[in-house]
Design an enzyme around this catalytic site. Structure first.
Site, PDB file in Angstrom:
ATOM      1  CG  ASP A 124      45.877  38.678  35.637  1.00 58.48           C
ATOM      2  OD1 ASP A 124      47.004  38.439  36.263  1.00 58.48           O
ATOM      3  OD2 ASP A 124      45.393  39.453  35.165  1.00 58.48           O
TER       4      ASP A 124
ATOM      5  CG  PHE B  43      49.994  37.970  48.345  1.00 62.58           C
ATOM      6  CD1 PHE B  43      49.180  37.149  48.878  1.00 62.58           C
ATOM      7  CD2 PHE B  43      49.918  38.202  46.958  1.00 62.58           C
ATOM      8  CE1 PHE B  43      48.273  36.518  47.895  1.00 62.58           C
ATOM      9  CE2 PHE B  43      49.046  38.017  46.056  1.00 62.58           C
ATOM     10  CZ  PHE B  43      48.070  36.836  46.655  1.00 62.58           C
TER      11      PHE B  43
ATOM     12  CE1 TYR C  46      47.474  47.938  45.224  1.00 60.44           C
ATOM     13  CE2 TYR C  46      47.383  45.778  44.030  1.00 60.44           C
ATOM     14  CZ  TYR C  46      47.990  47.257  44.263  1.00 60.44           C
ATOM     15  OH  TYR C  46      48.287  47.847  43.035  1.00 60.44           O
TER      16      TYR C  46
HETATM   17  P1  IMP Z   1      48.456  39.077  39.562  1.00 53.65           P
HETATM   18  O1  IMP Z   1      47.186  38.105  39.618  1.00 53.65           O
HETATM   19  O2  IMP Z   1      49.590  38.165  39.818  1.00 53.65           O
HETATM   20  O3  IMP Z   1      48.964  39.562  38.247  1.00 53.65           O
HETATM   21  O4  IMP Z   1      48.352  40.010  40.653  1.00 53.65           O
HETATM   22  C1  IMP Z   1      47.902  41.125  40.170  1.00 53.65           C
HETATM   23  C2  IMP Z   1      48.065  42.273  41.605  1.00 53.65           C
HETATM   24  O5  IMP Z   1      47.278  41.944  42.411  1.00 53.65           O
HETATM   25  C3  IMP Z   1      49.816  41.995  42.299  1.00 53.65           C
HETATM   26  O6  IMP Z   1      49.968  43.095  42.988  1.00 53.65           O
HETATM   27  C4  IMP Z   1      49.194  41.146  43.378  1.00 53.65           C
HETATM   28  O7  IMP Z   1      50.051  41.229  44.427  1.00 53.65           O
HETATM   29  C5  IMP Z   1      47.874  41.420  43.800  1.00 53.65           C
HETATM   30  N1  IMP Z   1      46.988  40.610  44.294  1.00 53.65           N
HETATM   31  C6  IMP Z   1      46.538  39.327  43.507  1.00 53.65           C
HETATM   32  N2  IMP Z   1      45.743  38.541  44.537  1.00 53.65           N
HETATM   33  C7  IMP Z   1      45.824  39.231  45.610  1.00 53.65           C
HETATM   34  C8  IMP Z   1      45.303  38.911  46.913  1.00 53.65           C
HETATM   35  O8  IMP Z   1      44.537  37.894  47.294  1.00 53.65           O
HETATM   36  N3  IMP Z   1      45.341  39.763  47.897  1.00 53.65           N
HETATM   37  C9  IMP Z   1      46.167  41.016  47.712  1.00 53.65           C
HETATM   38  N4  IMP Z   1      46.673  41.505  46.508  1.00 53.65           N
HETATM   39  C10 IMP Z   1      46.622  40.312  45.543  1.00 53.65           C
END
Ligand code: IMP
Length: 196
Positions: free
Chosen positions: A73, A153, A155
């Site tokens: 996460d 992807f 941010y």
């Molecule tokens: P989750 O870990 O999938 O819940 O991601 C949380 C949020 O952070 C989502 O909007 C993802 O797109 C963003 N996110 C997670 N990892 C990255 C990354 O490596 N780069 C940019 N955004 C990220």
């Protein structure tokens, strides 16, 4: 070792696969035939990361697919926003999740300040032989004035890692993978897995 990654995010799966290449085989949820949306009801990255790994293990069993299960996460924490969006990074602009809307909202929220400091954090939960292990990664940086770049992807178009002028989305996948929050956490997990 064959490891099940509790994620359907193709970008994350690609990043993790290239980090583990030649050492471990990683299966994403779709490859394992799992198409459910895993609930993310925790209030911290640790909780959500654990919930995802536990959900997959409980519902689909560890041994049937792989030798271990892990989940990550991640969140973007912005200093001027007291750590927001943090654990709410995916749903920052509301549901359904949308990367472009999240980036627009972030720029809006930062209009009143010159403090653009931020950090990305990843928490990985690995469950192996019934034991739970956590691995964390962090990268500091700043938020750009406008989205730049097409790679990555989430941010990535807004995040400029410390020591660079480019956003993650302007850097190559290889460069992001050499320095990112996820790479740091994954490399810690890889080191730990050497014992098995
Ligand atoms: P989750 O870990 O999938 O819940 O991601 C949380 C949020 O952070 C989502 O909007 C993802 O797109 C963003 N996110 C997670 N990892 C990255 C990354 O490596 N780069 C940019 N955004 C990220």
């Amino acid at each position: 070792m064959k490891i099940l990654f509790a994620s359907s995010n193709k970008n994350k799966i690609r990043e993790i696969n290239s980090l583990l290449a030649g050492r471990h085989t990683v299966l994403g949820l779709e490859e394992a035939g799992i198409t459910v949306e895993i609930p993310e009801t925790g209030s911290t990255l640790h909780e959500n990361s654990f919930l995802k790994a536990k959900f997959v293990l409980e519902h689909f069993g560890e041994k049937s697919f792989a030798d271990a299960v892990f989940a990550d996460d991640s969140g973007l924490e912005v200093e001027a926003l007291n750590g927001a969006p943090g654990v709410f990074s995916a749903r920052y602009a509301g549901i359904p999740k949308n990367d472009v809307s999240n980036n627009i909202k972030l720029l809006e929220e930062l209009k009143w300040t010159t403090n653009r400091k931020a950090r990305f954090v990843t928490v990985i939960t690995l469950i192996i032989n019934g034991e739970v292990h956590y691995f964390e990664g962090e990268i500091k940086g700043t938020i750009a004035q406008e989205p730049r770049g097409k790679n990555g992807f989430g941010y990535d178009p807004l995040f400029i890692p410390r020591g660079y002028r480019s956003t993650f989305a302007e850097l190559s996948a290889e460069t992001k993978n050499a320095i990112s929050h996820r790479a740091i956490a994954v490399n810690k997990m890889v080191k730990f897995l050497e014992k098995f």
